[in-house]
Design a protein around this motif. Structure first.
Motif, PDB file in Angstrom:
ATOM      1  N   LEU A  11       0.825  -1.206   0.000  1.00  0.00           N
ATOM      2  CA  LEU A  11       0.000   0.000   0.000  1.00  0.00           C
ATOM      3  C   LEU A  11       0.859   1.256   0.000  1.00  0.00           C
ATOM      4  CD1 LEU A  11      -2.809   1.331   0.273  1.00  0.00           C
ATOM      5  CD2 LEU A  11      -2.555   1.118   2.764  1.00  0.00           C
ATOM      6  N   GLY A  12       1.870   1.278   0.862  1.00  0.00           N
ATOM      7  CA  GLY A  12       2.730   2.462   0.942  1.00  0.00           C
ATOM      8  C   GLY A  12       3.489   2.728  -0.346  1.00  0.00           C
ATOM      9  N   LEU A  13       3.981   1.668  -0.982  1.00  0.00           N
ATOM     10  CA  LEU A  13       4.706   1.847  -2.238  1.00  0.00           C
ATOM     11  C   LEU A  13       3.765   2.235  -3.368  1.00  0.00           C
ATOM     12  CD1 LEU A  13       7.196  -1.168  -2.096  1.00  0.00           C
ATOM     13  CD2 LEU A  13       7.709   1.255  -1.724  1.00  0.00           C
ATOM     14  N   GLY A 136       1.521  -4.702  12.360  1.00  0.00           N
ATOM     15  CA  GLY A 136       2.077  -5.176  11.104  1.00  0.00           C
ATOM     16  C   GLY A 136       1.841  -4.192   9.980  1.00  0.00           C
ATOM     17  N   LEU A 137       0.625  -3.642   9.927  1.00  0.00           N
ATOM     18  CA  LEU A 137       0.303  -2.643   8.915  1.00  0.00           C
ATOM     19  C   LEU A 137       1.188  -1.410   9.077  1.00  0.00           C
ATOM     20  CD1 LEU A 137      -1.565  -1.669   6.612  1.00  0.00           C
ATOM     21  CD2 LEU A 137      -3.120  -0.814   8.387  1.00  0.00           C
ATOM     22  N   ALA A 138       1.359  -0.941  10.315  1.00  0.00           N
ATOM     23  CA  ALA A 138       2.184   0.233  10.571  1.00  0.00           C
ATOM     24  C   ALA A 138       3.641  -0.017  10.196  1.00  0.00           C
ATOM     25  CB  ALA A 138       2.082   0.633  12.042  1.00  0.00           C
ATOM     26  N   LEU A 139       4.144  -1.216  10.482  1.00  0.00           N
ATOM     27  CA  LEU A 139       5.527  -1.538  10.141  1.00  0.00           C
ATOM     28  C   LEU A 139       5.716  -1.551   8.621  1.00  0.00           C
ATOM     29  CD1 LEU A 139       8.378  -2.441  10.877  1.00  0.00           C
ATOM     30  CD2 LEU A 139       7.536  -4.803  10.983  1.00  0.00           C
ATOM     31  N   GLY A 140       4.782  -2.157   7.916  1.00  0.00           N
ATOM     32  CA  GLY A 140       4.884  -2.183   6.463  1.00  0.00           C
ATOM     33  C   GLY A 140       4.851  -0.789   5.865  1.00  0.00           C
ATOM     34  N   LEU A 141       3.969   0.060   6.378  1.00  0.00           N
ATOM     35  CA  LEU A 141       3.893   1.442   5.895  1.00  0.00           C
ATOM     36  C   LEU A 141       5.174   2.206   6.201  1.00  0.00           C
ATOM     37  CD1 LEU A 141       0.219   2.346   6.879  1.00  0.00           C
ATOM     38  CD2 LEU A 141       1.135   2.150   4.557  1.00  0.00           C
ATOM     39  N   ALA A 142       5.762   1.949   7.370  1.00  0.00           N
ATOM     40  CA  ALA A 142       7.009   2.633   7.732  1.00  0.00           C
ATOM     41  C   ALA A 142       8.152   2.235   6.802  1.00  0.00           C
ATOM     42  CB  ALA A 142       7.363   2.315   9.184  1.00  0.00           C
ATOM     43  N   ILE A 143       8.247   0.940   6.488  1.00  0.00           N
ATOM     44  CA  ILE A 143       9.285   0.475   5.558  1.00  0.00           C
ATOM     45  C   ILE A 143       9.085   1.111   4.186  1.00  0.00           C
ATOM     46  CG2 ILE A 143      10.227  -1.539   4.367  1.00  0.00           C
ATOM     47  CD1 ILE A 143       9.480  -3.176   6.862  1.00  0.00           C
TER      48      ILE A 143
END
Length: 270
Positions: A11-13, A136-143
């Motif tokens: 999502l973040g990418l 987990g969602l927050a970690l993925g967005l941070a990466i």
């Protein structure tokens, strides 16, 4: 990485890559406010809509969600294409175009992302409360944010002429992936789908690039890479990507002169 972290990364990418490239261009002329304002406003809008749907009495059907995603993805392709055309022809990108590109880049993932966020938030406060999905969602967005920041910084370090040409090419590849996403989503929503040979897999790279791996997820987020696309999806990608790359990487300018740094810097003037 677990599934929630991978989703946050994708999502973040998917949202951040296009916005980072856009910001890197407009930062030269200090016209970043429309991008930042639209990012905050559109994100808040979809989070609010997602909250209403998640905690309301009715939720959108899968067909409705696919219809929204597909329509916004195709609209995003149109906006990004117009942005690239103005970039390569040496004409300023008005604030309205910057707003449209930013809003649609977020919008094509906005409904699904908001519903996923509120679902994770509900899991963290329910009877069997677990903060794992939200973390987990927050970690993925941070990466993803770190990766997007690196992309932004790298583009900013390049010279104006190289920045305009290669950024236009990168946006063309991103838009080609969004086009495939839009077509596939509309088919899921009930639009006439491919049949026969067009619906057959063009190739299968799932063993090499597993869709549940971090690099498979990253490629999907950046350019909507599918390890086992259909013939139709590959055809749609090439029909858009090849002309877009030829236009973006052409060694000569279009319209106004694009040979000088000054002309390049004016291409993102809001």
């Amino acid at each position: 990485m677990d599934g929630t972290c991978l989703y946050g990364l994708r999502l973040g990418l998917a949202v951040g890559a296009g916005i980072a490239l856009q910001l890197a261009l407009v930062a030269r002329t200090k016209h970043t406010r429309p991008v930042w304002t639209t990012t905050a406003t559109t994100t808040a809008l979809f989070l609010g809509l997602g909250g209403l749907l998640e905690f309301g009495s009715r939720q959108p059907t899968p067909e409705t969600r696919s219809l929204v995603t597909g329509t916004l993805a195709l609209a995003a392709v149109a906006a990004v294409t117009w942005f690239v055309v103005r970039l390569r022809t040496g004409r300023p990108a008005p604030a309205t175009l910057l707003i449209a590109v930013t809003a649609l880049l977020i919008g094509r993932e906005g409904l699904e992302g908001a519903l996923y966020f509120w679902s994770a938030a509900r899991a963290a406060t329910g009877v069997s409360a677990s903060a794992q999905p939200l973390l987990g969602l927050a970690l993925g967005l941070a990466i993803a944010l770190l990766a997007v920041w690196g992309l932004y910084a790298g583009v900013r370090r390049a010279g104006p002429e190289r920045t305009a040409r290669w950024t236009a090419a990168a946006l063309g590849v991103i838009a080609a992936g969004m086009l495939v996403q839009g077509v596939s989503a509309l088919q899921d929503a009930g639009a006439p789908g491919a049949t026969g040979s067009a619906a057959q897999p063009a190739y299968d790279l799932t063993a090499t690039v597993p869709p549940d791996s971090w690099y498979g997820t990253a490629l999907n987020g950046l350019v909507h890479f599918l390890p086992d696309p259909t013939v139709l999806q590959v055809t749609v990608w090439f029909l858009y990507a090849v002309p877009a790359l030829l236009f973006a990487l052409a060694p000569i300018g279009f319209g106004r002169s694009v040979g000088g740094a000054g002309a390049k810097e004016k291409t993102t003037d809001g």
